[in-house]
Design an enzyme around this catalytic site. Structure first.
Site, PDB file in Angstrom:
ATOM      1  N   TRP A   1      42.213  48.331  29.131  1.00  0.00           N
ATOM      2  CA  TRP A   1      43.579  48.792  28.814  1.00  0.00           C
ATOM      3  C   TRP A   1      44.655  47.998  29.533  1.00  0.00           C
ATOM      4  O   TRP A   1      45.826  48.111  29.232  1.00  0.00           O
ATOM      5  CB  TRP A   1      43.715  50.274  29.172  1.00  0.00           C
ATOM      6  CG  TRP A   1      42.970  51.205  28.266  1.00  0.00           C
ATOM      7  CD1 TRP A   1      42.014  50.877  27.334  1.00  0.00           C
ATOM      8  CD2 TRP A   1      43.110  52.630  28.197  1.00  0.00           C
ATOM      9  NE1 TRP A   1      41.561  52.013  26.707  1.00  0.00           N
ATOM     10  CE2 TRP A   1      42.213  53.098  27.213  1.00  0.00           C
ATOM     11  CE3 TRP A   1      43.903  53.563  28.890  1.00  0.00           C
ATOM     12  CZ2 TRP A   1      42.098  54.452  26.894  1.00  0.00           C
ATOM     13  CZ3 TRP A   1      43.794  54.903  28.574  1.00  0.00           C
ATOM     14  CH2 TRP A   1      42.902  55.340  27.576  1.00  0.00           C
ATOM     15  N   LYS A   2      44.258  47.238  30.540  1.00  0.00           N
ATOM     16  CA  LYS A   2      45.213  46.438  31.324  1.00  0.00           C
ATOM     17  C   LYS A   2      46.291  47.338  31.922  1.00  0.00           C
ATOM     18  O   LYS A   2      45.980  48.449  32.336  1.00  0.00           O
ATOM     19  CB  LYS A   2      45.785  45.306  30.466  1.00  0.00           C
ATOM     20  CG  LYS A   2      44.666  44.506  29.793  1.00  0.00           C
ATOM     21  CD  LYS A   2      45.109  43.216  29.207  1.00  0.00           C
ATOM     22  CE  LYS A   2      43.901  42.498  28.613  1.00  0.00           C
ATOM     23  NZ  LYS A   2      44.181  41.149  28.192  1.00  0.00           N
TER      24      LYS A   2
ATOM     25  N   HIS B   1      38.526  39.309  36.002  1.00  0.00           N
ATOM     26  CA  HIS B   1      39.255  39.071  34.753  1.00  0.00           C
ATOM     27  C   HIS B   1      40.208  37.885  34.946  1.00  0.00           C
ATOM     28  O   HIS B   1      40.771  37.707  36.028  1.00  0.00           O
ATOM     29  CB  HIS B   1      40.038  40.332  34.344  1.00  0.00           C
ATOM     30  CG  HIS B   1      40.604  40.207  32.968  1.00  0.00           C
ATOM     31  ND1 HIS B   1      41.787  39.554  32.721  1.00  0.00           N
ATOM     32  CD2 HIS B   1      40.120  40.607  31.769  1.00  0.00           C
ATOM     33  CE1 HIS B   1      42.016  39.564  31.413  1.00  0.00           C
ATOM     34  NE2 HIS B   1      41.021  40.200  30.815  1.00  0.00           N
TER      35      HIS B   1
ATOM     36  N   GLU C   1      43.144  37.423  34.128  1.00  0.00           N
ATOM     37  CA  GLU C   1      44.509  37.773  34.570  1.00  0.00           C
ATOM     38  C   GLU C   1      44.537  38.006  36.080  1.00  0.00           C
ATOM     39  O   GLU C   1      45.532  37.702  36.743  1.00  0.00           O
ATOM     40  CB  GLU C   1      45.009  39.001  33.784  1.00  0.00           C
ATOM     41  CG  GLU C   1      45.414  38.596  32.369  1.00  0.00           C
ATOM     42  CD  GLU C   1      45.217  39.677  31.316  1.00  0.00           C
ATOM     43  OE1 GLU C   1      45.119  40.868  31.666  1.00  0.00           O
ATOM     44  OE2 GLU C   1      45.148  39.313  30.122  1.00  0.00           O
TER      45      GLU C   1
ATOM     46  N   GLU D   1      34.989  35.335  28.348  1.00  0.00           N
ATOM     47  CA  GLU D   1      36.348  35.452  27.823  1.00  0.00           C
ATOM     48  C   GLU D   1      37.078  34.120  27.948  1.00  0.00           C
ATOM     49  O   GLU D   1      37.641  33.814  29.016  1.00  0.00           O
ATOM     50  CB  GLU D   1      37.114  36.521  28.595  1.00  0.00           C
ATOM     51  CG  GLU D   1      36.527  37.904  28.469  1.00  0.00           C
ATOM     52  CD  GLU D   1      37.598  38.976  28.594  1.00  0.00           C
ATOM     53  OE1 GLU D   1      37.678  39.814  27.692  1.00  0.00           O
ATOM     54  OE2 GLU D   1      38.364  38.961  29.570  1.00  0.00           O
TER      55      GLU D   1
ATOM     56  N   GLY E   1      44.620  37.779  24.312  1.00  0.00           N
ATOM     57  CA  GLY E   1      45.961  38.250  23.983  1.00  0.00           C
ATOM     58  C   GLY E   1      46.759  37.277  23.131  1.00  0.00           C
ATOM     59  O   GLY E   1      47.963  37.427  22.961  1.00  0.00           O
TER      60      GLY E   1
ATOM     61  N   SER F   1      40.840  38.544  21.914  1.00  0.00           N
ATOM     62  CA  SER F   1      41.335  38.839  20.561  1.00  0.00           C
ATOM     63  C   SER F   1      40.247  39.337  19.616  1.00  0.00           C
ATOM     64  O   SER F   1      40.290  39.062  18.419  1.00  0.00           O
ATOM     65  CB  SER F   1      42.066  37.628  19.970  1.00  0.00           C
ATOM     66  OG  SER F   1      43.179  37.273  20.788  1.00  0.00           O
TER      67      SER F   1
ATOM     68  N   GLY G   1      40.847  44.016  24.640  1.00  0.00           N
ATOM     69  CA  GLY G   1      42.154  44.323  25.219  1.00  0.00           C
ATOM     70  C   GLY G   1      43.022  45.066  24.223  1.00  0.00           C
ATOM     71  O   GLY G   1      42.896  46.282  24.040  1.00  0.00           O
ATOM     72  N   GLY G   2      43.887  44.328  23.551  1.00  0.00           N
ATOM     73  CA  GLY G   2      44.869  44.914  22.633  1.00  0.00           C
ATOM     74  C   GLY G   2      44.308  45.958  21.680  1.00  0.00           C
ATOM     75  O   GLY G   2      44.865  47.059  21.533  1.00  0.00           O
TER      76      GLY G   2
HETATM   77  P1  PGA Z   1      42.528  40.848  24.137  1.00  0.00           P
HETATM   78  O1  PGA Z   1      42.102  40.969  25.691  1.00  0.00           O
HETATM   79  O2  PGA Z   1      41.468  41.562  23.348  1.00  0.00           O
HETATM   80  O3  PGA Z   1      43.864  41.518  24.052  1.00  0.00           O
HETATM   81  O4  PGA Z   1      42.578  39.386  23.812  1.00  0.00           O
HETATM   82  C1  PGA Z   1      40.760  40.870  26.074  1.00  0.00           C
HETATM   83  C2  PGA Z   1      40.681  40.944  27.580  1.00  0.00           C
HETATM   84  O5  PGA Z   1      41.563  40.428  28.253  1.00  0.00           O
HETATM   85  O6  PGA Z   1      39.738  41.536  28.124  1.00  0.00           O
END
Ligand code: PGA
Length: 256
Positions: free
Chosen positions: A14-15, A98, A100, A170, A176, A216, A237-238
């Site tokens: 969910w970030k 991750h 990020e 990833e 994203g 994605s 993610g999204g």
């Molecule tokens: P995303 O993110 O599906 O929005 O690309 C995946 C993630 O960062 O784990």
């Protein structure tokens, strides 16, 4: 061939989204849609949502995870949350490394290794993220980067502990961005990770390891990605923030 040896795992990341009320709402939408899932279903949520999320998923097949943790058990580490604290409140999963965290918050292969160690020591199951930047892919060093990240993170992890570890491949350029890796690209790197793990441990251990693709992944492309031999699940993610989309990915993983 070996896919039946492994459990498919779909995990939402969910970030930095949703407050506890919103978390409860989203989980109450997700739970009934995935109740017959033939794969493991996890929602990794912000620290502040963990209590509400654990409460909201009681008696369901949705498991809860955190998005990071610190390796020390307690002490003067302002702003950190330890693996022990997560374990103490009953959180079973944690994402570590991750991109990020690596890109914006200074996580390195060395600190990722310490976090993995700390989390495993507390009995948590780790979702370890690895993946290359676009420039690295263009330089042709994806295999080197991903192998190195995997080898460093797994330093000191026993074959027994490996059963509590999932690796998420990833590619950073796909996160994203709406730019998904092709199913063949995902397969190629997931297979490479499995080969690295086979080299570090045994073929049996590697065959039993769940390797996810993330970047994605959505309701439309999940089926193709998940049909690949070495892609055993997804880190989402999204699309994990929309119950029907997340449920569609779970459905795709159930089909395999
Ligand atoms: P995303 O993110 O599906 O929005 O690309 C995946 C993630 O960062 O784990």
């Amino acid at each position: 061939m070996k896919k039946e040896l492994r459990k498919a795992v779909i995990a939402g990341n969910w970030k930095m989204n949703k407050n506890p009320e919103e978390a409860k709402q989203l989980l109450s939408e997700i739970a009934p849609l995935v109740k017959d899932a033939g794969c493991e279903v996890i929602a990794c949520v912000p620290y502040i949502d963990l209590y509400a999320a654990l409460e909201a998923t009681k008696g369901t097949n949705v498991k809860i995870g955190a998005e990071n943790c610190y390796w020390e058990k307690s002490g003067a580490f302002t702003g950190e949350v330890s693996a022990k604290m997560l374990a103490d409140i009953g959180v079973p999963y944690v994402i570590i490394g991750h991109s990020e965290r690596r890109t914006y918050f200074g996580d390195t292969d060395a600190t990722v290794q310490k976090r993995v160690r700390g989390a495993l020591d507390e009995g948590l199951t780790v979702i370890l993220c690895v993946g290359e930047y676009l420039e690295q892919r263009e330089l042709g060093i994806t295999a080197e980067i991903v192998s190195m990240q995997t080898k460093i993170a797994l330093q000191g992890v026993s074959e027994e502990e490996l059963k509590r570890l999932i690796i998420a491949y990833e590619p950073v350029w796909a996160i994203g961005t709406g730019k998904t890796a092709t199913a063949d690209q995902a397969q190629e790197v997931c297979k490479l990770i499995r080969d690295v793990v086979a080299g570090l441990y045994t073929k049996e251990a590697a065959d039993a390891l769940t390797i996810q693709y993330g970047g994605s992944m959505n309701a439309k492309n999940a089926q193709e990605l998940l049909s690949k031999e070495d892609v055993d699940g997804g880190l989402i993610g999204g699309a994990s923030l929309k119950a029907p989309d997340f449920a569609a990915i779970v459905e795709a993983a159930t089909k395999g």
